[in-house]
Design an enzyme around this catalytic site. Structure first.
Site, PDB file in Angstrom:
ATOM      1  N   CYS A 154       0.832  -1.211   0.000  1.00 56.80           N
ATOM      2  CA  CYS A 154       0.000   0.000   0.000  1.00 56.80           C
ATOM      3  C   CYS A 154       0.862   1.255   0.000  1.00 56.80           C
ATOM      4  CB  CYS A 154      -0.956   0.004   1.178  1.00 56.80           C
ATOM      5  SG  CYS A 154      -0.163  -0.079   2.810  1.00 56.80           S
ATOM      6  N   HIS A 181       1.346   5.638   9.557  1.00 56.88           N
ATOM      7  CA  HIS A 181       0.471   4.550   9.098  1.00 56.88           C
ATOM      8  C   HIS A 181      -0.468   4.082  10.201  1.00 56.88           C
ATOM      9  CE1 HIS A 181      -0.746   0.780   7.225  1.00 56.88           C
ATOM     10  NE2 HIS A 181      -0.085   1.112   6.132  1.00 56.88           N
TER      11      HIS A 181
END
Length: 351
Positions: A154, A181
């Protein structure tokens, strides 16, 4: 239609399933996961972050599968994917979403024993024999010979478009990134031994702590741009939020520039060419929740762009680390199925 199976029905497996389900060129026929079918059917319908799926999902009481708007999907509970009879179900392509099989030798049984034609992996495989793809950046390397492809990670999908624009516009000497994150399933809810990762900091509560940890995204970018090997690295800080992350990108560039020129290059790339629909650009004062369910891979926070002493460039790039990645996963699968199984023109084109 190409018949597709999904191995691993976690966060990415389920979201990729949702997006792939709406693709008229793909027919999802089977799911394999170690959870129960009841759990799988419940969690594909209801999602705390991304909302209730608009489809009608019904679980088979005998655990043999579930249906989506009346269309059957069979289900199995095998930790060893070679024990799943993919061939009898006509599965031609598998979305490998367990995150556990990251070596070519561990994935090759799909072809050698299971009769699958193509495999798309939801994590980078950093070995010869696998092609790591970031759509909009290096998907032109897809070929008939490359039967094992990955959707990278990602954060690599967030970073790749930014690197492409800066590299092509100004040149990159070297750089460092920090991804802020959200928590993932590799962390613990409360302090307790973590059996998924050896990183001790991930054994601390993911809901209470800022957790410095590793990210392979910066080094993985060399799988996309080999000429940058040894020139990029980075770290991650896991934060107690459930979704929408941001990557802090810092590059030393070859050509002196200004913040205005950097933003102009990024804005232009977001509006046309191979990154249209993948790279976003915003001059609005937005925050992380504004990017929940944003299907783009990377969205530039233009208000935060800085250039120091002409050649040090700092860029913030937002991303929904689940939805953006899963949407690309479904699109990559669609492209692979069209070009190399059904021999048709892909519905998704980034040119």
């Amino acid at each position: 239609m190409v018949k597709v199976g999904v191995n691993g029905f976690g966060r990415i497996g389920r979201l990729a399933f949702r997006y792939a389900w709406d693709d008229p060129t793909l027919e999802l026929v089977h799911v394999n996961d170690i959870c129960s079918c009841e759990s799988a059917s419940y969690l594909i319908q209801y999602d705390s972050v991304h909302g209730t799926w608009s489809k009608d999902v019904r679980n088979n009481p005998d655990g043999s599968g579930f249906s989506v708007d009346g269309s059957p999907v069979s289900f199995s509970q095998e930790s060893d994917f070679t024990k799943v009879d993919w061939a009898s179900m006509g599965v031609e392509m598998v979305l490998e979403c367990t995150g556990k099989f990251l070596k070519v030798k561990n994935l090759s049984p799909y072809f050698d024993e299971c009769g699958v034609k193509r495999v798309v992996v939801s994590a980078p495989v950093k070995e010869e024999g696998a092609l790591n793809v970031v759509l909009g950046c290096n998907h032109g390397l897809l070929s008939e010979e490359k039967k094992l492809v990955t959707n990278a990670s990602c954060t690599t999908n967030c970073l790749g478009p930014v690197v492409k624009v800066i590299k092509e516009s100004f040149g990159i000497k070297h750089g460092c990134i920090t991804t802020i994150h959200n928590v993932t399933g590799t962390q613990t809810l409360v302090d307790m031994p973590n059996t998924k990762k050896s990183d001790l900091r991930r054994a601390r509560s993911g809901m209470l702590n800022l957790c410095p940890t590793s990210t392979g995204s910066a080094t993985a970018i060399v799988e996309i741009y080999p000429d940058l090997k040894g020139k990029l690295n980075g770290l991650a800080v896991r934060v107690p939020l459930l979704n929408a992350s941001i990557t802090d990108c810092v590059f030393e560039v070859e050509t002196p520039t200004t913040a205005e020129e950097v933003n102009a290059a990024l804005k232009a790339a977001s509006e046309s060419g191979p990154l249209k629909g993948i790279l976003g650009y915003s001059e609005e004062p937005l925050v992380s929740t504004d990017y929940n369910n944003d299907t783009r891979s990377s969205i530039i926070d233009a208000l935060s762009t800085q250039v120091i002493d002409g050649t040090m460039v700092k860029i913030y790039a937002w991303y929904d680390n689940e939805v953006g990645y899963s949407k690309r996963m479904a699109e990559l699968s669609s492209i692979v199925a069209a070009k190399y199984i059904s021999n048709t023109e892909p519905a998704f084109k980034y040119e």
